[in-house]
Scaffold this motif. Structure first.
Motif, PDB file in Angstrom:
ATOM      1  N   PRO B  75     -16.889  37.909 -34.666  1.00  0.00           N
ATOM      2  CA  PRO B  75     -17.545  36.601 -34.708  1.00  0.00           C
ATOM      3  C   PRO B  75     -18.822  36.538 -33.870  1.00  0.00           C
ATOM      4  O   PRO B  75     -19.804  35.938 -34.284  1.00  0.00           O
ATOM      5  CB  PRO B  75     -16.482  35.661 -34.130  1.00  0.00           C
ATOM      6  CG  PRO B  75     -15.190  36.332 -34.422  1.00  0.00           C
ATOM      7  CD  PRO B  75     -15.452  37.798 -34.348  1.00  0.00           C
ATOM      8  N   SER B  76     -18.842  37.195 -32.684  1.00  0.00           N
ATOM      9  CA  SER B  76     -20.036  37.150 -31.845  1.00  0.00           C
ATOM     10  C   SER B  76     -21.218  37.827 -32.526  1.00  0.00           C
ATOM     11  O   SER B  76     -22.333  37.315 -32.500  1.00  0.00           O
ATOM     12  CB  SER B  76     -19.785  37.821 -30.494  1.00  0.00           C
ATOM     13  OG  SER B  76     -19.056  36.962 -29.669  1.00  0.00           O
ATOM     14  N   ALA B  78     -21.677  38.153 -35.665  1.00  0.00           N
ATOM     15  CA  ALA B  78     -22.115  37.287 -36.755  1.00  0.00           C
ATOM     16  C   ALA B  78     -23.025  36.184 -36.221  1.00  0.00           C
ATOM     17  O   ALA B  78     -24.079  35.891 -36.814  1.00  0.00           O
ATOM     18  CB  ALA B  78     -20.903  36.684 -37.459  1.00  0.00           C
ATOM     19  N   VAL B  79     -22.637  35.594 -35.072  1.00  0.00           N
ATOM     20  CA  VAL B  79     -23.475  34.555 -34.470  1.00  0.00           C
ATOM     21  C   VAL B  79     -24.837  35.144 -34.092  1.00  0.00           C
ATOM     22  O   VAL B  79     -25.882  34.523 -34.301  1.00  0.00           O
ATOM     23  CB  VAL B  79     -22.783  33.942 -33.235  1.00  0.00           C
ATOM     24  CG1 VAL B  79     -23.725  33.008 -32.480  1.00  0.00           C
ATOM     25  CG2 VAL B  79     -21.534  33.174 -33.640  1.00  0.00           C
ATOM     26  N   VAL B  80     -24.821  36.383 -33.552  1.00  0.00           N
ATOM     27  CA  VAL B  80     -26.069  37.041 -33.164  1.00  0.00           C
ATOM     28  C   VAL B  80     -27.005  37.192 -34.366  1.00  0.00           C
ATOM     29  O   VAL B  80     -28.193  36.865 -34.298  1.00  0.00           O
ATOM     30  CB  VAL B  80     -25.776  38.421 -32.529  1.00  0.00           C
ATOM     31  CG1 VAL B  80     -27.018  39.290 -32.514  1.00  0.00           C
ATOM     32  CG2 VAL B  80     -25.234  38.244 -31.115  1.00  0.00           C
ATOM     33  N   LEU B  81     -26.449  37.643 -35.492  1.00  0.00           N
ATOM     34  CA  LEU B  81     -27.276  37.829 -36.700  1.00  0.00           C
ATOM     35  C   LEU B  81     -27.931  36.517 -37.126  1.00  0.00           C
ATOM     36  O   LEU B  81     -29.121  36.474 -37.432  1.00  0.00           O
ATOM     37  CB  LEU B  81     -26.411  38.353 -37.850  1.00  0.00           C
ATOM     38  CG  LEU B  81     -26.343  39.859 -38.035  1.00  0.00           C
ATOM     39  CD1 LEU B  81     -25.478  40.203 -39.230  1.00  0.00           C
ATOM     40  CD2 LEU B  81     -27.742  40.433 -38.235  1.00  0.00           C
ATOM     41  N   VAL B  82     -27.127  35.443 -37.147  1.00  0.00           N
ATOM     42  CA  VAL B  82     -27.671  34.150 -37.561  1.00  0.00           C
ATOM     43  C   VAL B  82     -28.703  33.661 -36.544  1.00  0.00           C
ATOM     44  O   VAL B  82     -29.750  33.120 -36.910  1.00  0.00           O
ATOM     45  CB  VAL B  82     -26.529  33.121 -37.726  1.00  0.00           C
ATOM     46  CG1 VAL B  82     -27.088  31.768 -38.105  1.00  0.00           C
ATOM     47  CG2 VAL B  82     -25.552  33.590 -38.778  1.00  0.00           C
ATOM     48  N   ALA B  83     -28.404  33.887 -35.250  1.00  0.00           N
ATOM     49  CA  ALA B  83     -29.325  33.452 -34.195  1.00  0.00           C
ATOM     50  C   ALA B  83     -30.691  34.122 -34.353  1.00  0.00           C
ATOM     51  O   ALA B  83     -31.730  33.479 -34.232  1.00  0.00           O
ATOM     52  CB  ALA B  83     -28.729  33.753 -32.824  1.00  0.00           C
ATOM     53  N   ILE B  84     -30.665  35.429 -34.642  1.00  0.00           N
ATOM     54  CA  ILE B  84     -31.924  36.167 -34.809  1.00  0.00           C
ATOM     55  C   ILE B  84     -32.757  35.563 -35.936  1.00  0.00           C
ATOM     56  O   ILE B  84     -33.973  35.406 -35.835  1.00  0.00           O
ATOM     57  CB  ILE B  84     -31.634  37.665 -35.076  1.00  0.00           C
ATOM     58  CG1 ILE B  84     -31.145  38.321 -33.785  1.00  0.00           C
ATOM     59  CG2 ILE B  84     -32.868  38.378 -35.584  1.00  0.00           C
ATOM     60  CD1 ILE B  84     -30.654  39.727 -33.979  1.00  0.00           C
ATOM     61  N   ALA B  85     -32.049  35.168 -37.009  1.00  0.00           N
ATOM     62  CA  ALA B  85     -32.752  34.602 -38.151  1.00  0.00           C
ATOM     63  C   ALA B  85     -33.447  33.293 -37.788  1.00  0.00           C
ATOM     64  O   ALA B  85     -34.420  32.903 -38.425  1.00  0.00           O
ATOM     65  CB  ALA B  85     -31.773  34.377 -39.296  1.00  0.00           C
ATOM     66  N   LEU B  96     -30.691  30.539 -27.938  1.00  0.00           N
ATOM     67  CA  LEU B  96     -29.597  30.998 -27.071  1.00  0.00           C
ATOM     68  C   LEU B  96     -28.667  29.852 -26.709  1.00  0.00           C
ATOM     69  O   LEU B  96     -27.449  29.968 -26.815  1.00  0.00           O
ATOM     70  CB  LEU B  96     -30.165  31.615 -25.788  1.00  0.00           C
ATOM     71  CG  LEU B  96     -30.721  33.029 -25.892  1.00  0.00           C
ATOM     72  CD1 LEU B  96     -31.305  33.458 -24.556  1.00  0.00           C
ATOM     73  CD2 LEU B  96     -29.632  34.009 -26.316  1.00  0.00           C
ATOM     74  N   ILE B  99     -27.727  27.448 -30.541  1.00  0.00           N
ATOM     75  CA  ILE B  99     -26.984  28.129 -31.604  1.00  0.00           C
ATOM     76  C   ILE B  99     -25.952  29.087 -31.004  1.00  0.00           C
ATOM     77  O   ILE B  99     -24.806  29.125 -31.419  1.00  0.00           O
ATOM     78  CB  ILE B  99     -27.935  28.870 -32.567  1.00  0.00           C
ATOM     79  CG1 ILE B  99     -28.557  27.887 -33.540  1.00  0.00           C
ATOM     80  CG2 ILE B  99     -27.182  29.900 -33.397  1.00  0.00           C
ATOM     81  CD1 ILE B  99     -29.843  27.307 -33.178  1.00  0.00           C
ATOM     82  N   GLY B 100     -26.380  29.864 -29.986  1.00  0.00           N
ATOM     83  CA  GLY B 100     -25.483  30.852 -29.395  1.00  0.00           C
ATOM     84  C   GLY B 100     -24.341  30.196 -28.640  1.00  0.00           C
ATOM     85  O   GLY B 100     -23.193  30.578 -28.767  1.00  0.00           O
TER      86      GLY B 100
END
Lengths: 240, 247
Positions: B75-76, B78-85, B96, B99-100
């Motif tokens: 899950p983390s 996945a959150v990182v990927l979306v955050a980067i976008a 950070l 969203i993070g």
């Protein structure tokens, strides 16, 4: 002898709850202040010519959509998390897609039931573990490498992750929850209610979608109690 | 337009990063991280003190911490990927924190989008200026603040209610968390089904992978597999979604 042991355990759990309530509310207030300081600085001290009415209108637009959740989400998750973990969960965020799954995995791995003392401590530790992994990976992959990774990861991959992360997660978590709870009746009741809401009630009254999770949680509790197996429930109240 | 220094704030500029990545916002974001680390440390200390008195060995606490850490890797990321976008829209500090942490990608992006619309524009559009960003960031943060505020107010009240209920009816307290959990995840999972065929297939693959992992873990007594099962299920489901989506 047993009563002495129980009251001793009760006292130390009461102390644990008092401590976590104090630490939890102080740290949450500090987190609240830090999270507001940034935007307050931008709005008031950086010369962006923002008026109070711009803020109020924008806030009203957000409140109209999410205002209900401010109340409903804490009410929905309290019975699952318990008071100590509430202060962790609502500051760390990503509750249903990260923290609850972590807590369920931890509880099932030491065979503790949620809502019991061991279950509560296991949830607090699991959320601590999840927070550590999560903060570290955010700091490294978003904080340090984020702007570089934007150019490296293909947009297609990000798009697929954004679109399908929830079904990839929820299917597995539901199975994990069913297996570790070991409550056949509650499982059948919960799934039947969710199907009923998703495919009959929400199509007929789309506004219900906003409250669907909260309503299914509430009705699952009520129906599980009303339709409980009266022989089984006695053995389920285990001394832990 | 081309100014990079954070002091170069200009309400009409569309160079969001010039204000969004300013040092002060970085300090505030790191402040939230520090607060969560402190909270985690204090909580673990409190749990360690309480555990021996309820006959819970230290090894079980350690095991829980590790299980939670391992289960959150998938899950983390996945959150990182979306955050980067979302970095382009909000800059690193806001991504950070909003969203993070505290919120989640879906609620916070929706909040920001509502705020932008209230100012007559859209996120990332040609009119998405520093001014719009600041208003959107403020609106997101206020909304997130309300969540924390109601948690701070409601938790003590709910705790008292729970204690009263536990005294009058202990049997129901064993049932409530399990029923609530099953209700929540049944609804969250089934809500994914009608979104598209790919969503439905992805969910069943994820569920089947988890079922298989748990079955094998039980039969062969592989404890590590129970902890890693969630990670495997997410990866296998998302890879299959990639192929069914692009097919």
């Amino acid at each position: 002898m047993t009563t002495a042991v129980t009251s001793h355990a009760d006292a130390s759990m009461a102390r644990f709850e008092a401590e976590t309530t104090r630490y939890g509310s102080i740290t949450m207030l500090a987190g609240l202040v830090f999270s507001l300081l940034g935007p307050v600085y931008l709005v008031f001290f950086s010369g962006l010519e923002i008026t109070a009415s711009m803020i109020w209108i924008a806030f009203a637009a957000v409140a109209a959509t999410f205002g209900v959740f401010w109340l409903v989400e804490p009410l929905t998750y309290f019975p699952i998390l318990g008071s100590a973990a509430m202060y962790q969960a609502f500051m760390i965020g990503n509750i249903s897609n990260k923290l609850l799954p972590a807590a369920i995995v931890a509880q099932s791995s030491i065979k503790a039931k949620p809502g019991t003392r061991r279950g509560d401590l296991a949830a607090v530790m699991a959320i601590g573990g999840a927070a550590t992994v999560h903060l570290t990976s955010l700091l490294i992959f978003v904080g340090l490498l984020g702007t570089w990774l934007v150019s490296m990861v293909p947009t297609e991959v990000i798009e697929v992750a954004r679109l399908y992360i929830l079904p990839s997660l929820m299917g597995a978590v539901l199975v994990q929850a069913i297996v570790s709870m070991r409550r056949l009746r509650s499982t059948i009741i919960a799934i039947a209610l969710a199907l009923l809401f998703q495919f009959l009630i929400i199509p007929a009254a789309p506004k219900v979608a906003l409250f669907a999770t909260a309503l299914v949680v509430l009705l699952s509790i009520v129906l599980s109690w009303v339709l409980r197996d009266r022989k089984e429930i006695h053995t389920a109240v285990e001394a832990d | 337009m081309t100014h990079i220094r954070p002091s170069m704030a200009n309400p009409a500029s569309t160079d969001i990063w010039a204000v969004a990545n300013s040092p002060f916002l970085w300090i505030c974001a790191l402040g939230v991280f520090a607060v969560i680390f402190v909270q985690t440390f204090l909580y673990i200390k409190a749990a360690r003190r309480a555990a021996p008195h309820i006959d819970m060995p230290a090894s079980e606490l350690k095991e829980s911490f590790r299980a939670g850490a391992v289960a959150s890797i998938g899950p983390s990321l996945a959150v990182v990927l979306v955050a980067i976008a979302l970095l382009a829209l909000f800059g690193t500090p806001a991504v950070l924190v909003r969203i993070g942490l505290i919120g989640s990608a879906s609620t916070e992006t929706a909040s920001a989008s509502l705020a932008a619309i209230s100012m007559g524009t859209v996120l990332g559009g040609p009119e998405y200026t520093q001014q719009v960003f600041a208003v959107a960031f403020m609106a997101m943060s206020l909304s997130g603040g309300m969540w924390m505020l109601s948690t701070l107010i409601l938790t003590p009240i709910l705790k008292r209610g729970g204690k009263k209920l536990a005294k009058t009816n202990p049997a129901i307290m064993a049932l409530i968390p399990a029923a609530a959990l099953l209700g929540a995840f049944s609804m969250l999972a089934i809500a994914e089904l009608p979104k598209s065929n790919v969503h439905a297939i992805t969910m069943f693959i994820s569920a089947a992978t988890m079922a298989l992992c748990l079955f094998v873990a039980k039969k062969l007594e592989l404890r590590w597999l129970k902890e890693w099962a969630l990670g495997f299920a997410i990866i296998i489901a998302i890879v299959s979604a990639y192929f069914t989506h692009t097919a």
